[in-house]
Design a protein around this motif. Structure first.
Motif, PDB file in Angstrom:
ATOM      1  N   LEU A   8       0.832  -1.208   0.000  1.00 50.68           N
ATOM      2  CA  LEU A   8       0.000   0.000   0.000  1.00 50.68           C
ATOM      3  C   LEU A   8       0.867   1.257   0.000  1.00 50.68           C
ATOM      4  CD1 LEU A   8      -2.899  -1.010   2.413  1.00 50.68           C
ATOM      5  CD2 LEU A   8      -2.985  -0.764  -0.084  1.00 50.68           C
ATOM      6  N   THR A   9       2.000   1.194   0.679  1.00 52.51           N
ATOM      7  CA  THR A   9       2.938   2.323   0.675  1.00 52.51           C
ATOM      8  C   THR A   9       3.485   2.548  -0.723  1.00 52.51           C
ATOM      9  OG1 THR A   9       3.529   1.895   2.969  1.00 52.51           O
ATOM     10  CG2 THR A   9       5.073   3.216   1.684  1.00 52.51           C
ATOM     11  N   TYR A  10       3.855   1.452  -1.394  1.00 53.49           N
ATOM     12  CA  TYR A  10       4.355   1.589  -2.767  1.00 53.49           C
ATOM     13  C   TYR A  10       3.266   2.111  -3.708  1.00 53.49           C
ATOM     14  CZ  TYR A  10       8.873  -0.562  -1.876  1.00 53.49           C
ATOM     15  OH  TYR A  10      10.141  -0.820  -1.422  1.00 53.49           O
ATOM     16  N   LEU A  11       2.040   1.640  -3.544  1.00 52.03           N
ATOM     17  CA  LEU A  11       0.948   2.136  -4.384  1.00 52.03           C
ATOM     18  C   LEU A  11       0.703   3.626  -4.149  1.00 52.03           C
ATOM     19  CD1 LEU A  11      -1.573  -0.842  -4.228  1.00 52.03           C
ATOM     20  CD2 LEU A  11      -0.192  -0.110  -6.178  1.00 52.03           C
ATOM     21  N   ALA A  12       0.776   4.056  -2.898  1.00 57.46           N
ATOM     22  CA  ALA A  12       0.636   5.479  -2.592  1.00 57.46           C
ATOM     23  C   ALA A  12       1.786   6.280  -3.203  1.00 57.46           C
ATOM     24  CB  ALA A  12       0.577   5.693  -1.078  1.00 57.46           C
ATOM     25  N   PHE A  34      11.659   6.284 -10.838  1.00 58.98           N
ATOM     26  CA  PHE A  34      12.940   5.570 -10.790  1.00 58.98           C
ATOM     27  C   PHE A  34      13.279   5.188  -9.345  1.00 58.98           C
ATOM     28  CE2 PHE A  34      14.500   6.812 -15.099  1.00 58.98           C
ATOM     29  CZ  PHE A  34      15.006   5.571 -15.453  1.00 58.98           C
ATOM     30  N   ILE A  35      13.085   6.117  -8.437  1.00 54.17           N
ATOM     31  CA  ILE A  35      13.358   5.833  -7.024  1.00 54.17           C
ATOM     32  C   ILE A  35      12.456   4.707  -6.532  1.00 54.17           C
ATOM     33  CG2 ILE A  35      13.199   6.783  -4.683  1.00 54.17           C
ATOM     34  CD1 ILE A  35      14.009   9.525  -5.995  1.00 54.17           C
ATOM     35  N   ILE A  36      11.179   4.775  -6.884  1.00 49.97           N
ATOM     36  CA  ILE A  36      10.234   3.736  -6.464  1.00 49.97           C
ATOM     37  C   ILE A  36      10.633   2.381  -7.050  1.00 49.97           C
ATOM     38  CG2 ILE A  36       7.840   2.944  -6.637  1.00 49.97           C
ATOM     39  CD1 ILE A  36       7.078   5.986  -6.747  1.00 49.97           C
ATOM     40  N   LEU A  37      10.979   2.353  -8.336  1.00 50.00           N
ATOM     41  CA  LEU A  37      11.375   1.100  -8.977  1.00 50.00           C
ATOM     42  C   LEU A  37      12.620   0.520  -8.298  1.00 50.00           C
ATOM     43  CD1 LEU A  37      10.940  -1.002 -11.178  1.00 50.00           C
ATOM     44  CD2 LEU A  37      12.274   0.460 -12.722  1.00 50.00           C
ATOM     45  N   PHE A  38      13.596   1.367  -8.023  1.00 54.24           N
ATOM     46  CA  PHE A  38      14.809   0.911  -7.333  1.00 54.24           C
ATOM     47  C   PHE A  38      14.464   0.327  -5.966  1.00 54.24           C
ATOM     48  CE2 PHE A  38      18.238   1.741  -4.312  1.00 54.24           C
ATOM     49  CZ  PHE A  38      19.271   1.002  -4.893  1.00 54.24           C
ATOM     50  N   LEU A  39      13.594   1.003  -5.220  1.00 56.76           N
ATOM     51  CA  LEU A  39      13.210   0.520  -3.887  1.00 56.76           C
ATOM     52  C   LEU A  39      12.433  -0.793  -3.965  1.00 56.76           C
ATOM     53  CD1 LEU A  39      12.228   3.895  -2.175  1.00 56.76           C
ATOM     54  CD2 LEU A  39      14.260   2.485  -1.733  1.00 56.76           C
ATOM     55  N   ILE A  40      11.549  -0.914  -4.942  1.00 55.99           N
ATOM     56  CA  ILE A  40      10.772  -2.152  -5.087  1.00 55.99           C
ATOM     57  C   ILE A  40      11.697  -3.320  -5.414  1.00 55.99           C
ATOM     58  CG2 ILE A  40       9.106  -3.351  -6.576  1.00 55.99           C
ATOM     59  CD1 ILE A  40       7.507  -0.745  -6.726  1.00 55.99           C
ATOM     60  N   PRO A  51       6.720 -14.922   0.217  1.00 56.59           N
ATOM     61  CA  PRO A  51       5.687 -14.691  -0.801  1.00 56.59           C
ATOM     62  C   PRO A  51       5.567 -13.232  -1.254  1.00 56.59           C
ATOM     63  CG  PRO A  51       4.858 -16.166   0.881  1.00 56.59           C
ATOM     64  CD  PRO A  51       6.211 -15.687   1.346  1.00 56.59           C
ATOM     65  N   SER A  52       5.953 -12.289  -0.405  1.00 53.23           N
ATOM     66  CA  SER A  52       5.874 -10.884  -0.805  1.00 53.23           C
ATOM     67  C   SER A  52       6.860 -10.565  -1.932  1.00 53.23           C
ATOM     68  CB  SER A  52       6.101  -9.959   0.387  1.00 53.23           C
ATOM     69  OG  SER A  52       7.378 -10.162   0.939  1.00 53.23           O
ATOM     70  N   TYR A  53       7.896 -11.395  -2.084  1.00 49.09           N
ATOM     71  CA  TYR A  53       8.858 -11.239  -3.178  1.00 49.09           C
ATOM     72  C   TYR A  53       8.133 -11.234  -4.514  1.00 49.09           C
ATOM     73  CZ  TYR A  53      11.899 -13.400  -6.739  1.00 49.09           C
ATOM     74  OH  TYR A  53      12.552 -13.723  -7.898  1.00 49.09           O
ATOM     75  N   ARG A  54       7.189 -12.150  -4.688  1.00 49.51           N
ATOM     76  CA  ARG A  54       6.463 -12.276  -5.953  1.00 49.51           C
ATOM     77  C   ARG A  54       5.631 -11.023  -6.236  1.00 49.51           C
ATOM     78  NH1 ARG A  54       6.359 -17.471  -7.797  1.00 49.51           N
ATOM     79  NH2 ARG A  54       4.337 -17.244  -8.813  1.00 49.51           N
ATOM     80  N   LEU A  55       4.938 -10.551  -5.213  1.00 50.07           N
ATOM     81  CA  LEU A  55       4.098  -9.367  -5.389  1.00 50.07           C
ATOM     82  C   LEU A  55       4.949  -8.128  -5.660  1.00 50.07           C
ATOM     83  CD1 LEU A  55       1.331  -8.030  -5.370  1.00 50.07           C
ATOM     84  CD2 LEU A  55       1.511  -7.860  -2.887  1.00 50.07           C
ATOM     85  N   LEU A  56       6.036  -7.981  -4.929  1.00 47.30           N
ATOM     86  CA  LEU A  56       6.897  -6.817  -5.126  1.00 47.30           C
ATOM     87  C   LEU A  56       7.506  -6.795  -6.525  1.00 47.30           C
ATOM     88  CD1 LEU A  56       8.682  -6.690  -1.685  1.00 47.30           C
ATOM     89  CD2 LEU A  56       7.159  -4.950  -2.623  1.00 47.30           C
ATOM     90  N   LEU A  59       4.891  -5.812  -8.912  1.00 48.71           N
ATOM     91  CA  LEU A  59       4.522  -4.408  -8.700  1.00 48.71           C
ATOM     92  C   LEU A  59       5.519  -3.457  -9.357  1.00 48.71           C
ATOM     93  CD1 LEU A  59       2.464  -2.567  -7.292  1.00 48.71           C
ATOM     94  CD2 LEU A  59       3.904  -2.649  -5.266  1.00 48.71           C
ATOM     95  N   GLY A  60       6.750  -3.915  -9.538  1.00 46.27           N
ATOM     96  CA  GLY A  60       7.765  -3.094 -10.194  1.00 46.27           C
ATOM     97  C   GLY A  60       7.425  -2.740 -11.633  1.00 46.27           C
ATOM     98  N   LEU A  61       6.487  -3.471 -12.242  1.00 46.42           N
ATOM     99  CA  LEU A  61       6.096  -3.148 -13.624  1.00 46.42           C
ATOM    100  C   LEU A  61       5.358  -1.813 -13.715  1.00 46.42           C
ATOM    101  CD1 LEU A  61       4.985  -6.671 -14.864  1.00 46.42           C
ATOM    102  CD2 LEU A  61       7.039  -5.406 -15.530  1.00 46.42           C
TER     103      LEU A  61
END
Length: 170
Positions: A8-12, A34-40, A51-56, A59-61
């Motif tokens: 939810l933080t990444y989506l925000a 770019f910062i968000i993609l690097f962090l994800i 399992p959160s690895y798969r979602l993260l 989500l990087g897409l």
């Protein structure tokens, strides 16, 4: 690690990057994406096979789509070709994620379903497209409705935006 608050933080953050691109300027939006993609990507590497690895990773897409859309130097080309050029590196990213997550074609929805159901789903696209058209009132992508001017743009939109974005969000 709690996946829901993190995602939810990444989506925000992605929504904030979109607002930044719209209000302040595309360059600021690209930088924030770019910062968000690097962090994800970093975060997905740190959680290991949780399992959160798969979602993260998937989500990087989202920031990748916007980075490509906002930063590719395409002004010298007709706008219809922008979609094609942006989709090429995006497809590479999508298939990289699919391979990294070891997903089968069935898991990403690349199967034939009922023709009737698929047709009804396609009809909803026409309804949503008309609603979007009347809200946004975009400039036309082609000058006339002749077959020669309609076929290539229709194929580009079908494949480069329809199929590729659908695959990305699955």
């Amino acid at each position: 690690m709690r996946t829901t608050p993190l995602c939810l933080t990444y989506l925000a953050a992605i929504a904030a990057a979109e607002a930044l691109a719209a209000v302040v300027g595309p360059l600021w939006g690209v930088a924030f994406h770019f910062i968000i993609l690097f962090l994800i990507i970093s975060n997905s590497a740190l959680v290991g096979k949780n399992p959160s690895y798969r979602l993260l990773l998937a989500l990087g897409l989202a920031p990748l789509i916007r980075i490509l859309g906002l930063s590719m130097p395409l002004l010298e080309f007709s706008q219809i070709y922008w979609y094609l050029f942006i989709s090429i590196p995006l497809v590479a990213g999508i298939f990289t994620v699919i391979r990294a997550l070891d997903l089968s074609p069935q898991e990403v929805g690349l199967t034939r379903g009922s023709i009737l159901v698929q047709g009804l789903i396609a009809l909803t696209g026409i309804i949503f497209g008309l609603v979007e058209y009347y809200i946004l009132k975009p400039e036309p992508l082609i000058l006339s409705l002749g077959w020669q001017e309609l076929v290539v743009p229709a194929l580009i939109l079908l494949v480069a935006t329809g199929f590729v974005e659908e695959l990305a969000f699955r």
